[in-house]
Design a protein around this motif. Sequence first.
Motif: not given
Length: 192
Positions: A80-89
């Motif tokens: 979750s942290d990795y997605i939130g820090e690196n991706y615009f979903v």
Amino acid sequence: MKTWIAAAFAAALALPAWGAQMGDDGLYKEPWMRDTFKDLREDLAEANAEGKRLVLFVEQRGCVYCHKMHEEVFSDPEVSDYIGENYFVVQINLHGDTEITDLDGESLSEKAATQKWRVLFTPNIIFLPEEVPEDTSAIEASVAVMPGAFAKGTTIDMFTWVNEKRYLLDNGEDFQRYHARRIRERDDGNTD
């Protein structure tokens, strides 16, 4: 009174313990998902301005595999942290009627867009590059597609592989080799 307490306890157990909530459309809403106008060119520009990668999550109401991903994978703080820090979903509803504007400029419903992109099942995660030619649809521009539900290791490896741009030929490591190497590293206790 005891019945009320038992019912409240059971209801609390049924709610997700992580950040996802069920939306009115029957899809899970993670804290890192963006509520946009679904103009993918605008979303791409905003993602780039934030130094993030645009990714499309295609899901549908009642999808047991989507539920599995939200419950078992996206609930993990590392993922979750990795997605939130690196991706615009941006979330796309496989059967949705909300109008979106594809990267090629075509305006159509979510369900028409997913048909155009040949999405047959959910979840389906479409990873996009930072730059897309004007006449190119999202699926044509994609650098990777993650079709289906996968475990934490495969998921974090895919998001990392795309974020590190390992799909570029000069990086020389396709996803299967990268993922196999990461599995060996995790098995050996070398995750960094």
